[in-house]
Design a protein around this motif. Sequence first.
Motif, short mmCIF file in Angstrom:
data_model
loop_
_atom_site.label_atom_id
_atom_site.label_comp_id
_atom_site.label_asym_id
_atom_site.label_seq_id
_atom_site.Cartn_x
_atom_site.Cartn_y
_atom_site.Cartn_z
N UNK A 1 -6.14 -0.55 5.26
CA UNK A 1 -5.69 -0.33 3.89
C UNK A 1 -4.46 -1.16 3.54
N UNK A 2 -3.89 -1.86 4.51
CA UNK A 2 -2.75 -2.71 4.23
C UNK A 2 -1.41 -2.12 4.61
N UNK A 3 -1.40 -1.04 5.38
CA UNK A 3 -0.13 -0.53 5.89
C UNK A 3 0.33 -1.42 7.03
N UNK A 4 1.64 -1.61 7.15
CA UNK A 4 2.17 -2.40 8.26
C UNK A 4 3.07 -1.51 9.11
N UNK A 5 3.16 -1.86 10.40
CA UNK A 5 3.99 -1.04 11.27
C UNK A 5 4.18 -1.67 12.63
N UNK A 6 4.91 -0.98 13.48
CA UNK A 6 5.11 -1.39 14.86
C UNK A 6 4.73 -0.23 15.76
N UNK B 1 6.01 3.44 4.61
CA UNK B 1 5.32 4.17 3.55
C UNK B 1 4.77 5.50 4.01
N UNK B 2 4.83 5.75 5.33
CA UNK B 2 4.31 7.01 5.86
C UNK B 2 5.36 7.75 6.68
N UNK B 3 6.62 7.34 6.57
CA UNK B 3 7.65 7.93 7.42
C UNK B 3 8.32 9.15 6.79
N UNK C 1 7.59 14.03 13.86
CA UNK C 1 8.34 13.42 12.76
C UNK C 1 7.90 11.99 12.50
N UNK C 2 7.15 11.40 13.41
CA UNK C 2 6.69 10.02 13.26
C UNK C 2 5.18 9.97 13.48
N UNK C 3 4.50 8.95 12.94
CA UNK C 3 3.06 8.81 13.19
C UNK C 3 2.78 8.55 14.67
N UNK C 4 1.59 8.93 15.09
CA UNK C 4 1.15 8.69 16.46
C UNK C 4 -0.06 7.78 16.45
N UNK C 5 -0.16 6.90 17.45
CA UNK C 5 -1.30 6.02 17.60
C UNK C 5 -2.28 6.69 18.56
N UNK C 6 -3.51 6.93 18.08
CA UNK C 6 -4.54 7.58 18.87
C UNK C 6 -5.73 6.63 19.02
N UNK C 7 -6.38 6.68 20.16
CA UNK C 7 -7.54 5.82 20.41
C UNK C 7 -8.78 6.68 20.63
N UNK C 8 -9.83 6.45 19.84
CA UNK C 8 -11.06 7.24 20.03
C UNK C 8 -11.59 7.08 21.44
N UNK D 1 0.82 -1.22 0.00
CA UNK D 1 0.00 0.00 0.00
C UNK D 1 0.85 1.27 0.00
N UNK D 2 2.01 1.20 0.63
CA UNK D 2 2.87 2.38 0.71
C UNK D 2 3.94 2.42 -0.35
N UNK D 3 3.85 1.56 -1.37
CA UNK D 3 4.84 1.53 -2.44
C UNK D 3 5.80 0.37 -2.29
N UNK D 4 6.29 -0.15 -3.43
CA UNK D 4 7.21 -1.29 -3.40
C UNK D 4 6.45 -2.59 -3.19
N UNK D 5 7.14 -3.58 -2.66
CA UNK D 5 6.54 -4.89 -2.44
C UNK D 5 6.30 -5.14 -0.96
#
Length: 434
Positions: free
Chosen positions: A333-338, A423-425, A356-363, A235-239
């Motif tokens: 959407x198929x993004x993978x992460x830790x 893919x989102x970094x 500079x990095x994504x954040x995990x938020x909980x509704x 989803x973020x490009x490449x394989x």
Amino acid sequence: MITKAAASYMNGQLSTNIDSAYGYVSFLAQFARQVRDIEIIRQDWRNPSKLVSLLPLLRQFRIRNATDPRDKVYALIGMVQYWGGQHKIAPDYNLDVTNVYWQVSITVIKNMQSLEVLCGTPNATSDGDPRLTHPGHPSWVIDWSYRPSATENIRLETQGFYDASSHLPPGQVRLHGRLLLEVEGVELDRIHWVCDEVVNSHHGRDGGARRWREVVKSWEELVVEVLGDDNRPYAGGGTVGNAFWRTICGNIEYTHAGISLAGDDVSSAYAKWRSVDFHHRRTTSIVGDHLQEPVFNAKHGMTEKELESEKRNAFHYAVRFACSDRKFFITDKGYIGTGPRGVSSGDRVSVVSGSRVPLILRPSTQEVGCNHRVVEALIKRPEDRVFYQAGEEAKQMMKQGDSVCNELHRGLYNLIGDAYVHGAMDGCFFGDVR
């Protein structure tokens, strides 16, 4: 002498056989990191061209104990050489722990004009529950008394290689009273699948390396089940395969020369690490009744076996820092992460201006009413910034720029922690600011 020994030990981790480590290696690793932390600060403090600031100190010494949890902040203030702005913290033991830690978060955001302080493990539960170790903390106020993984600080040191919000317009950060932190950003996706975490520990003769491979293998099996084999588009490009190995090492490569973004050739190190032969400790082997000696590589000054072992160990080194006490996830959407150990299905992966990095938020279902609460702009948009001459008059004029809120706020979120999402970094995605 101890400093040199610790540096030699940590440098040797790149070449020492990770599968022949004994149980005592965890104590050596912990001791070496403690010596390293002290030595880094000592060298930086003596270097006139590199001034020590508060946040790195807080992170480096967060795994230490303090009889009074307020001293997790106050004990370090004397070493701060650069505050980054006009706001400073002075020890005040009339304040309780909650107020001290709240003051730290606000001060660092103001001075650094970024949300970097939100990265790392926020609190003891790390699950977005507002009932933290110290009652009254908002989820975005870091609980400095909590001791995270001993490798977390090293992971956070690599965040300068990322810039997830680079394509977002500069946003503002506003504080409603003492509870709500208003930020701007985009919601990348919702987390759907979550896999087991890797616990940062050493067990027995294999030094934990075998356990790491077992957990990572379970992550890989989930990826194949959900996204398909290695050659499928990601989803973020490449394989998918390329995205997976880059995710588990944080797309970071550790070498004797330093730290850098991982090159394409690291994929071979991942393959060797994943399919390691547990009998490779032999320096010779018998093939066709003949004794086979290791082949020497003159370019690198070591045998081919040693060279292969060093690449494999360096990859393990990167995985250990990127994934210690972290969970693996896949989004809708198929993004993978830790992400943090408290991450769960339904959490949102968001890219926020100032981070500079994504954040995990909980509704959250919580509703908060602002009854004539003062709203303070911690970070202003460039067009909203007005520069005043320094002095008390300037401070009063800046205070006059604050507004008042009377809204009932719904659709709130709790902060779970920071994440690596392949893919989102580097900001290579688009979305609406919300």
